[in-house]
Every structure is written in structure tokens, then in C-alpha cells.
Design a protein around this motif. Structure first.
Motif, PDB file in Angstrom:
ATOM      1  N   PRO A   1       0.378  -1.755  -0.148  1.00 39.81           N
ATOM      2  CA  PRO A   1       0.041   0.314  -0.093  1.00 39.81           C
ATOM      3  C   PRO A   1       0.730   1.500  -0.015  1.00 39.81           C
ATOM      4  N   ALA A   2       2.304   1.257   0.861  1.00 43.29           N
ATOM      5  CA  ALA A   2       2.359   2.488   0.636  1.00 43.29           C
ATOM      6  C   ALA A   2       3.141   2.778  -0.631  1.00 43.29           C
ATOM      7  N   ALA A   3       3.925   2.107  -1.186  1.00 48.66           N
ATOM      8  CA  ALA A   3       4.283   2.478  -2.332  1.00 48.66           C
ATOM      9  C   ALA A   3       2.819   2.416  -4.079  1.00 48.66           C
ATOM     10  N   ARG A   4       1.950   2.486  -3.130  1.00 44.55           N
ATOM     11  CA  ARG A   4       0.400   2.790  -4.414  1.00 44.55           C
ATOM     12  C   ARG A   4       0.344   4.386  -4.717  1.00 44.55           C
ATOM     13  N   GLY A   5       0.018   3.945  -5.832  1.00 46.18           N
ATOM     14  CA  GLY A   5      -0.601   6.049  -5.939  1.00 46.18           C
ATOM     15  C   GLY A   5      -0.254   7.001  -6.335  1.00 46.18           C
ATOM     16  N   ARG A   6       1.484   6.233  -6.939  1.00 47.52           N
ATOM     17  CA  ARG A   6       2.175   7.444  -7.248  1.00 47.52           C
ATOM     18  C   ARG A   6       3.025   7.431  -9.001  1.00 47.52           C
ATOM     19  N   GLY A   7       2.334   6.309  -9.412  1.00 47.06           N
ATOM     20  CA  GLY A   7       2.500   5.792 -10.846  1.00 47.06           C
ATOM     21  C   GLY A   7       3.857   4.847 -11.050  1.00 47.06           C
ATOM     22  N   LEU A   8       3.756   4.641 -10.061  1.00 39.68           N
ATOM     23  CA  LEU A   8       5.258   3.226 -10.185  1.00 39.68           C
ATOM     24  C   LEU A   8       4.348   2.386 -10.538  1.00 39.68           C
ATOM     25  N   GLY A   9       2.904   1.664 -10.080  1.00 39.98           N
ATOM     26  CA  GLY A   9       2.383   0.639 -11.536  1.00 39.98           C
ATOM     27  C   GLY A   9       2.723   0.839 -12.957  1.00 39.98           C
ATOM     28  N   LYS A  10       2.161   2.094 -13.258  1.00 33.96           N
ATOM     29  CA  LYS A  10       2.161   2.436 -14.469  1.00 33.96           C
ATOM     30  C   LYS A  10       4.020   2.654 -15.397  1.00 33.96           C
ATOM     31  N   PHE A  11       4.998   2.802 -14.427  1.00 39.49           N
ATOM     32  CA  PHE A  11       6.708   2.974 -14.768  1.00 39.49           C
ATOM     33  C   PHE A  11       7.077   1.668 -14.647  1.00 39.49           C
ATOM     34  N   LEU A  12       6.169   0.600 -13.900  1.00 43.70           N
ATOM     35  CA  LEU A  12       7.186  -1.059 -13.747  1.00 43.70           C
ATOM     36  C   LEU A  12       6.833  -1.075 -15.318  1.00 43.70           C
ATOM     37  N   LEU A  13       5.220  -1.293 -16.073  1.00 48.48           N
ATOM     38  CA  LEU A  13       4.787  -1.984 -16.273  1.00 48.48           C
ATOM     39  C   LEU A  13       5.748  -0.963 -17.903  1.00 48.48           C
ATOM     40  N   SER A  14       5.091  -0.152 -17.773  1.00 46.91           N
ATOM     41  CA  SER A  14       5.857  -0.006 -19.087  1.00 46.91           C
ATOM     42  C   SER A  14       7.885  -0.182 -19.015  1.00 46.91           C
ATOM     43  N   GLU A  15       8.412  -0.379 -18.299  1.00 48.14           N
ATOM     44  CA  GLU A  15       9.428  -0.506 -18.085  1.00 48.14           C
ATOM     45  C   GLU A  15       9.592  -2.068 -18.054  1.00 48.14           C
ATOM     46  N   LEU A  16       8.554  -3.288 -17.820  1.00 51.12           N
ATOM     47  CA  LEU A  16       8.458  -4.656 -18.167  1.00 51.12           C
ATOM     48  C   LEU A  16       8.429  -5.288 -19.358  1.00 51.12           C
ATOM     49  N   GLU A  17       7.639  -3.531 -20.059  1.00 56.20           N
ATOM     50  CA  GLU A  17       7.699  -3.862 -21.128  1.00 56.20           C
ATOM     51  C   GLU A  17       8.269  -3.904 -22.315  1.00 56.20           C
ATOM     52  N   SER A  18       9.525  -2.889 -22.011  1.00 54.70           N
ATOM     53  CA  SER A  18      10.511  -2.542 -22.856  1.00 54.70           C
ATOM     54  C   SER A  18      11.784  -3.329 -22.989  1.00 54.70           C
ATOM     55  N   ALA A  19      12.100  -3.805 -21.529  1.00 53.57           N
ATOM     56  CA  ALA A  19      12.851  -5.182 -21.358  1.00 53.57           C
ATOM     57  C   ALA A  19      12.243  -6.540 -22.369  1.00 53.57           C
ATOM     58  N   ILE A  20      10.947  -6.274 -22.415  1.00 51.46           N
ATOM     59  CA  ILE A  20      10.386  -8.220 -23.038  1.00 51.46           C
ATOM     60  C   ILE A  20      11.015  -7.286 -24.403  1.00 51.46           C
ATOM     61  N   ALA A  21      10.160  -6.347 -24.722  1.00 50.01           N
ATOM     62  CA  ALA A  21      10.607  -6.359 -26.371  1.00 50.01           C
ATOM     63  C   ALA A  21      11.704  -5.803 -27.072  1.00 50.01           C
ATOM     64  N   ASN A  22      12.300  -5.383 -26.057  1.00 53.62           N
ATOM     65  CA  ASN A  22      14.346  -5.331 -26.106  1.00 53.62           C
ATOM     66  C   ASN A  22      14.373  -7.200 -26.693  1.00 53.62           C
ATOM     67  N   ARG A  23      13.757  -7.793 -25.998  1.00 51.68           N
ATOM     68  CA  ARG A  23      14.058  -8.888 -26.242  1.00 51.68           C
ATOM     69  C   ARG A  23      13.487  -9.789 -27.147  1.00 51.68           C
ATOM     70  N   GLY A  24      13.090  -9.332 -28.323  1.00 50.78           N
ATOM     71  CA  GLY A  24      12.471  -9.734 -29.070  1.00 50.78           C
ATOM     72  C   GLY A  24      10.620 -10.500 -29.013  1.00 50.78           C
ATOM     73  N   TYR A  25      10.248 -10.450 -28.017  1.00 45.24           N
ATOM     74  CA  TYR A  25       9.152 -10.978 -27.763  1.00 45.24           C
ATOM     75  C   TYR A  25       7.995  -9.783 -28.371  1.00 45.24           C
ATOM     76  N   GLN A  26       6.892 -10.584 -28.658  1.00 48.35           N
ATOM     77  CA  GLN A  26       6.249 -10.082 -29.738  1.00 48.35           C
ATOM     78  C   GLN A  26       4.586 -10.150 -28.904  1.00 48.35           C
ATOM     79  N   GLN A  27       4.649 -10.681 -27.580  1.00 46.83           N
ATOM     80  CA  GLN A  27       3.309 -10.075 -27.221  1.00 46.83           C
ATOM     81  C   GLN A  27       3.489 -10.679 -25.209  1.00 46.83           C
ATOM     82  N   ILE A  28       2.469  -9.874 -25.040  1.00 46.22           N
ATOM     83  CA  ILE A  28       2.701 -10.315 -23.195  1.00 46.22           C
ATOM     84  C   ILE A  28       0.643 -10.499 -23.493  1.00 46.22           C
ATOM     85  N   TRP A  29       0.972 -10.818 -21.832  1.00 51.11           N
ATOM     86  CA  TRP A  29      -0.251 -11.880 -21.648  1.00 51.11           C
ATOM     87  C   TRP A  29      -0.330 -11.529 -20.177  1.00 51.11           C
TER      88      TRP A  29
END
Length: 174
Positions: free
Chosen positions: A93-121
Motif C-alpha cells: 500500500p505505501a508504494a501505490r498511488g504514485r504512478g509506480l505501477g504504470k512505470f513498472l509496466l512500461s519498464e517490463l514492456e520495454s525489457a520484453i520488446a528488447n528481447r524480441g517477444y511479440q505478445q504479453i499476457w
């Protein structure tokens, strides 16, 4: 992987994080009335080397002031085309509501794309309203084929320029 977001540090998991990360995930599940399943859906948290690192995935730890406050991970799956599943994206809870989840998701998507994957589930539960809202706001499409018992929603997103239909179903490591 090592990055900062506001006063949060995000880094790769290390063996000494095993119990702390499991405890964070357990706490968040309990907060939302979901069960901790160390022999089932949460086995991967106790076996990160086998379930993430050895399969070509990653498991990240989020820290604030020296304390673990969140996790996020992904690993390849056989459903879809050149696909991964994002798993264990939990914040205390202390880490929520500050945009961290959106940032994490964006970082995950970048890492995944950089490894050549095409779909995320992503599989999630409706009770995790913030997560559902995040995924939908970031372009994830609702799909069918939930594989984890406590989850009742599945989403997917195509990272390639030519979207493919999510028709192939397989079972990834859970």
C-alpha cells in the motif's frame, strides 16, 4: 536491470530476496482476500531461479528506503506468438498511488520488446481493481483462457507492428 522511479529503486532479484519477496506478495494477496498458494499459483515465487531466470525471464524487486515494497516479473509462455506472461506485479500500500505501477509496466514492456517477444499476457483477479484499470488503460485487450484458479481475467497486448489474434493456447510455468 537497475533503475529509479522517484524514491523507489528497481533491481534484479537476488537469492537473499526469496523470503522477503514472498512475504510482500503474500501480504498483498491477503489484503485483497486472495489465497497464498505456495504449492500452486505462487510456487514460482519460491522457485525464481527455475521459473524465471532459467527460462529466459526476469524477476525484479522494488525497494524504498532499504525495504522491499514490490515485485514484478515475466517469463516466456507457449500461449500466443513469441509470448511472455507478466506475473507477480504487486506493490505494498505505501508504494501505490504514485504512478509506480504504470512505470513498472512500461519498464517490463520495454525489457520484453528488447528481447524480441511479440505478445504479453497477464492474468489477474477482478478484485485487484487497480491492476485491472492499469492494464486496460495501457492498451491490454481482454481475452479468454485463464489458467490460474484465483484469476478470473486474462489480458494480452501485441508488441509487434502487425497485431495477431490470440488464438493459440498453451500452458506456461505457473
Amino acid at each position: 536491470m537497475q533503475t529509479q522511479y522517484q524514491d523507489f529503486g528497481i533491481r534484479e532479484w537476488k537469492e537473499s530476496d526469496r523470503l522477503t519477496t514472498a512475504n510482500v506478495i503474500h501480504q498483498v494477496l491477503l489484503e485483497y482476500g486472495l489465497s497464498w498458494e505456495p504449492e500452486g499459483a505462487d510456487r514460482d515465487v519460491l522457485e525464481i531461479e527455475e521459473c524465471y531466470l532459467a527460462t529466459g525471464g526476469e524477476f525484479w524487486v522494488v525497494e524504498s528506503q532499504g525495504q522491499v515494497v514490490g515485485t514484478s516479473a515475466y517469463h516466456p509462455v507457449s500461449r500466443g506468438e513469441q509470448a511472455v506472461e507478466i506475473r507477480k506485479m504487486y506493490l505494498l500500500p505505501a508504494a501505490r498511488g504514485r504512478g509506480l505501477g504504470k512505470f513498472l509496466l512500461s519498464e517490463l514492456e520495454s525489457a520484453i520488446a528488447n528481447r524480441g517477444y511479440q505478445q504479453i499476457w497477464i492474468e489477474t483477479a477482478s478484485v485487484l481493481k487497480e491492476a485491472v484499470q492499469l492494464y486496460e488503460s495501457q492498451g491490454y485487450q481482454s481475452a479468454i483462457g485463464v489458467e490460474t484458479q484465483r484469476c478470473d481475467r486474462v489480458y494480452w497486448k501485441c508488441l509487434s507492428r502487425t497485431p495477431a489474434s490470440p488464438t493459440s493456447r498453451g500452458s506456461g510455468i505457473k
